[in-house]
Each structure stands twice: as structure tokens, then as C-alpha cells.
Enzyme design. Structure first.
Site, PDB file in Angstrom:
ATOM      1  N   GLU A  97     -18.908  56.903  57.752  1.00 20.24           N
ATOM      2  CA  GLU A  97     -19.192  57.921  58.467  1.00 20.24           C
ATOM      3  C   GLU A  97     -19.952  57.638  59.845  1.00 20.24           C
ATOM      4  OE1 GLU A  97     -22.664  60.196  56.251  1.00 20.24           O
ATOM      5  OE2 GLU A  97     -20.942  60.790  54.541  1.00 20.24           O
ATOM      6  N   GLU A 153     -17.063  59.974  48.825  1.00 19.33           N
ATOM      7  CA  GLU A 153     -18.097  60.285  48.530  1.00 19.33           C
ATOM      8  C   GLU A 153     -18.162  61.841  48.151  1.00 19.33           C
ATOM      9  OE1 GLU A 153     -21.740  59.523  50.736  1.00 19.33           O
ATOM     10  OE2 GLU A 153     -20.834  57.542  51.099  1.00 19.33           O
TER      11      GLU A 153
HETATM   12  C1  BG6 Z   1     -23.868  60.396  52.834  1.00 21.70           C
HETATM   13  C2  BG6 Z   1     -24.093  58.648  53.180  1.00 21.70           C
HETATM   14  O1  BG6 Z   1     -23.786  60.843  54.179  1.00 21.70           O
HETATM   15  O2  BG6 Z   1     -24.724  60.844  52.246  1.00 21.70           O
HETATM   16  C3  BG6 Z   1     -25.121  58.117  52.142  1.00 21.70           C
HETATM   17  O3  BG6 Z   1     -23.013  57.943  53.327  1.00 21.70           O
HETATM   18  C4  BG6 Z   1     -26.459  59.075  51.844  1.00 21.70           C
HETATM   19  O4  BG6 Z   1     -25.622  56.855  52.793  1.00 21.70           O
HETATM   20  C5  BG6 Z   1     -25.494  60.369  51.215  1.00 21.70           C
HETATM   21  O5  BG6 Z   1     -27.150  58.698  51.026  1.00 21.70           O
HETATM   22  C6  BG6 Z   1     -26.656  61.474  50.677  1.00 21.70           C
HETATM   23  O6  BG6 Z   1     -27.435  61.799  51.958  1.00 21.70           O
HETATM   24  P1  BG6 Z   1     -28.851  61.738  51.570  1.00 21.70           P
HETATM   25  O7  BG6 Z   1     -29.570  62.464  53.179  1.00 21.70           O
HETATM   26  O8  BG6 Z   1     -29.300  62.623  50.553  1.00 21.70           O
HETATM   27  O9  BG6 Z   1     -29.215  60.531  51.345  1.00 21.70           O
END
Ligand code: BG6
Length: 476
Positions: free
Chosen positions: A166, A367
Site C-alpha cells: 500500500e 488483504e
Molecule cells: C491495511 C494495512 O491497510 O489495513 C494493515 O495493510 C492494516 O497494515 C489493515 O493493519 C487494517 O487497518 P487498521 O487501520 O484497522 O489497522
């Protein structure tokens, strides 16, 4: 109804070094380590990255749990701040080499494919203080040295590599919207940082092609593709949506897959006096070193509308958002804990976009997931978190993914964020995403209902959907 997925489909999950390992034995602090040192109150419940989910100490037990729930692939990242002792010379730390060798071997021993990412928001903070971090092309070259060490040390066993997770989040968090240290608001620097990260990715890919020790080895990048959907068909809303797509998605997507930045975006940046500093040699490197395959992180869509104030009349400092405003669509489905809209069909739109506009490159969902707070609410008498909401969330996304695949999009896997609840930057452990829960006080890890569910999916390559759920999916 049963959704069928191909044999060898990747059923897995993603985490990162800084969010799972803990700081144990690291020589350098990264941006978040440092930010926590100076402003712990910025982090939810003042919980920092120190112990994280203790993967540094408990990786064998953790990997056994991942195996137990049937996962066949896991993405994590190697921490620059752990692997490298001397950041300028690029010399390695022996404890880190031992650690990552043991982790990789443990994955392979358990028939889990290790998917290795090289940068997950974890720039060594010294390089920010000394050179301005990603603003500096010298830091680009130091990152490439780190990447070289990784390829030399681990590419005999690691087949699947990614240069960045990202990159747009680094640009937004550090330089535009103040959710990553150093929390600047500086459009000009933001644009240069985006360019420099793309250059770093291309340079690392070039070195991978020289140093990779595995004939099957592949390298790509992981992008958070958040499709923009315009509020209406009015020309101003369509123009806003087009710019949002150019900035948020096409910038890294076009450069990484086609070797060129989108001309329309470059033209706007040039008109505004914001264009990056680039040499012909660098652009040639970017052109020559496109990715082999792609990871797509997808959580939520962007709903956009024309900006309330005309971009031309703004006197404030330049921001990409001068060209588009967020729009809250009435009736949208929300994950209230995280504050993100749930819109599974976007995964179909992403798959078709990749098929039609990006040479149908191989890709996987790197993800996707649902962050939910206070999951102890859902504990049953047997001590299992009944996260039916997560199972349904995954089912709905898999429905649309399966449809895109049936229509020819080359998706080869699905990774949930995350295998085991892990530390989430500023949010620390507020929202939980895992198939497996972590008690942050005792570090006891327990499989959730979704973990038992995914095991069956991974074993059969099938996802069963009830008729009522299909109706819900198709009506949304
Ligand atoms: C993604 C990232 O954007 O979202 C992760 O790659 C992150 O590192 C995940 O943990 C979830 O978002 P957040 O802000 O709830 O941790």
C-alpha cells in the site's frame, strides 16, 4: 449454492513484521516505533508495538495454529529495521538472519507458502531524520540495498516476493492526512514521495531479476485499490471520480503494471506546478521493471462527488482532494467499528478492471477483512468467538471474486487480514481482524469460528452459500 475455486488456490492470510513480531532484538526503530516513544497517547489505550503479537518468540506455535486452520499461504514482511545493522552499508544482523531463516523454514515445513513483502509502513526513522525518508532518492537506494540482502539470503526458498504494501497509504498517512509519523500536510512532498516509492519498487525488481536464486521466483507490488464510484452521472461528479481514480489507483497501478504513470495525472500535476522530479534514466528503469503479478488489498469503496469549492478558486495549499470530495451514500452498509463501508461487489469490478485494462495480469486478494471491536461479546460457552459476521463478510466477497474469475479474471488466491489478531498502528488492538484471537495480556491464542470455517473451505476449495445469503448479496 457452492462456489467452486481452482485446485491450488491460495487460501491464506496476511500480516506484517512490525505488527506481529514485536520489537525484540531490533537494532533500529521504525517510524511507528519512534512515534510511540515520543507520543504514546496517540495510540489506542497507549498500546504500542513493543510486544505486538509476540511472533518473534512464538512463531512456531503461531504457525502451527495457521496450519491447523488449513491455510496454505501466509504473507508477512521482513523488517528493514531488524535485518539491517548498518543502514548505509546494508550489512546484516545475524540474529535477524537466524530469525527469518527459522520462520521461513517453519512455514515450509508446515506446507505453508511464505509470501514475503519488503516494506510495510516501516521506514527506519533515522532515515527520515537524516534525509527526509521517502522524499530522498538516497533512501531509495538504501532500500534497494536492503532488498538485495533479502533476495541473496532467502530467495532460495522464498518464491513469492512483493516490494511494498500500500504505497499510497504511506503518501497519505505521512504527507497528506496525518495518520502516520511525521504527520505532515505537504502536497508537493507527497507527490515526490509517491514517485520515489515507485522508483524504489522498480529498482528492487531490477535487482531481484539479477539476484533471485529460484527459477519459479516472482515479484510484485501490493496496492490498495479502492474503486471510486461517482455520486451521479453529472459531468462534475464524473470528473471528480476520474481524478480520484487517477490519483488513488492508477498512479501506482499503471506505473507498476504498464511501466508508465498515467498521462492525464501527470498533466494535471504539471499544470499545478506539482509534478515530481524525475530523470529520463529513472523513467526508463520504471518502464523496464514492471511486476510479474499483483496483490490487491480491498476493504471499502470510495464514493466521490465534485468538490464543494471549484479547484481553481482554492487558495489553500495543494492537495489531491481539491479535485474530489468524499460522498456518504445514503443507505450504505457500514462496518461501524472501523467506519468503513461494506461493498463486496467492488471486488468484481476490480477483477474486471484488471482483466480489461491491465493485460489480465495474475493477481490475488492480498488483504480483505473486517475489523471488529470488543469481540469478547461473541464468546460462546466453549470459549470460541462466534464471528459469523466475518464469515458472511468473506462469503460475500468470495461470491463476487468467483464471478470475476468465471468471467476470465486471473485471480489465484484470497488472503484475509489477518491470521492472528495483530497490532494495528494507531488503532493498536481496538479492531480485531483475525481467524485466531490474541489475548494481549497473556498472549494466549484461540481459533475463532471463522478459523474453523476457513479450514473446510481450504480443504474442499468450495464455499457454500445459503439461498437467503445469495438474495442479500444480489440485492446489494
Ligand atoms: C491495511 C494495512 O491497510 O489495513 C494493515 O495493510 C492494516 O497494515 C489493515 O493493519 C487494517 O487497518 P487498521 O487501520 O484497522 O489497522
Amino acid at each position: 449454492m457452492n462456489l467452486e475455486f481452482p485446485k491450488n488456490f491460495w487460501w491464506g492470510a496476511a500480516t506484517s513484521g512490525p505488527q506481529s513480531e514485536g520489537r525484540f532484538n531490533k537494532k533500529h526503530a521504525n517510524m511507528f516505533d519512534y512515534w510511540y516513544e515520543i507520543q504514546p497517547e496517540e495510540f489506542y489505550n497507549q498500546v504500542g508495538p513493543d510486544t505486538a503479537s509476540n511472533f518473534y518468540n512464538s512463531f512456531r506455535e503461531d504457525i502451527a495454529l495457521m496450519k491447523e486452520i488449513g491455510l496454505n499461504s501466509i504473507r508477512t514482511s521482513i523488517q528493514w529495521t531488524r535485518l539491517i545493522d548498518d543502514l548505509e552499508a546494508g550489512t546484516v544482523n545475524e540474529d535477524a538472519v537466524r530469525f527469518y531463516n527459522e520462520v521461513i523454514d517453519e512455514f515450509i515445513k508446515n506446507d505453508i507458502r511464505p509470501v514475503i513483502n519488503l516494506h510495510h509502513f516501516d521506514l527506519p526513522v533515522e532515515l527520515y531524520h537524516r534525509y527526509g525518508g521517502w522524499e530522498s532518492k538516497h533512501v531509495v537506494d538504501l532500500y534497494v540495498k536492503f532488498a538485495e540482502r533479502c533476495f541473496e539470503l532467502f530467495s532460495d526458498r522464498v518464491v513469492d516476493w512483493f516490494t511494498f504494501n500500500e504505497p499510497m497509504v504511506i503518501v497519505e498517512g505521512e504527507y497528506l492526512h496525518q495518520f502516520h509519523y511525521p504527520n505532515l500536510v505537504d502536497g508537493k512532498k507527497a507527490v515526490q514521495v509517491a514517485y520515489n516509492i515507485q522508483l524504489a519498487s522498480a529498482k528492487a525488481i531490477a535487482r531481484f531479476r539479477e539476484l533471485n536464486r529460484n527459477p519459479d521466483g516472482r515479484i510484485g507490488i501490493i496496492l490498495n485499490l479502492t474503486p471510486p464510484y461517482p455520486k451521479s452521472d453529472a459531468p462534475e461528479d464524473l470528473a471528480a471520480s476520474e481524478f480520484a481514480d487517477l490519483w488513488l489507483n492508477q498512479l501506482f497501478m499503471n506505473a507498476s503494471t504498464l511501466g508508465e504513470f498515467p498521462e492525464k495525472l501527470a498533466a494535471v500535476l504539471e499544470k499545478d506546478g506539482m509534478l515530481w522530479d524525475a530523470s529520463q534514466e529513472e523513467l526508463t528503469t520504471i518502464k523496464a521493471n514492471t511486476i510479474d503479478y499483483l496483490g490487491v488489498n480491498y476493504y471499502h469503496p470510495h464514493r466521490v462527488q465534485a468538490p464543494a469549492v471549484s479547484p481553481n478558486s482554492l487558495t489553500v495549499d495543494w492537495m489531491p482532494e481539491k479535485y474530489f470530495d468524499e460522498y456518504e451514500m445514503p443507505g450504505r452498509r457500514m462496518n461501524v467499528d472501523k467506519g468503513w463501508e461494506i461493498y463486496p461487489k467492488a471486488i468484481y469490478d476490480i477483477g474486471i478492471n484488471i482483466r480489461d485494462n491491465y493485460g489480465n495480469i495474475d493477481w490475488f486478494v492480498s488483504e480483505n477483512g473486517m475489523g471488529v471491536s470488543r469481540e469478547e461479546r461473541y464468546l460462546n460457552e466453549a470459549g470460541v468467538i462466534e464471528d459469523d459476521y466475518r464469515i458472511q463478510f468473506i462469503q460475500e466477497h468470495l461470491y463476487w471474486l468467483n464471478k470475476a474469475m468465471a468471467e476470465g479474471s486471473h485471480c489465484f488466491g484470497y488472503h484475509l487480514w489477518t491470521p492472528i489478531d495483530c497490532w494495528s498502528w494507531k488503532n493498536a488492538y481496538r479492531n480485531r481482524y483475525g481467524f485466531i484471537s490474541t489475548n494481549i495480556h497473556t498472549q494466549v491464542k484461540t481459533i475463532k469460528k471463522s478459523g474453523h470455517w476457513i479450514k473446510n473451505v481450504a480443504e474442499t476449495n468450495q464455499v457454500t452459500l445459503e439461498d437467503t445469503l445469495i438474495k442479500t448479496i444480489e440485492n446489494n
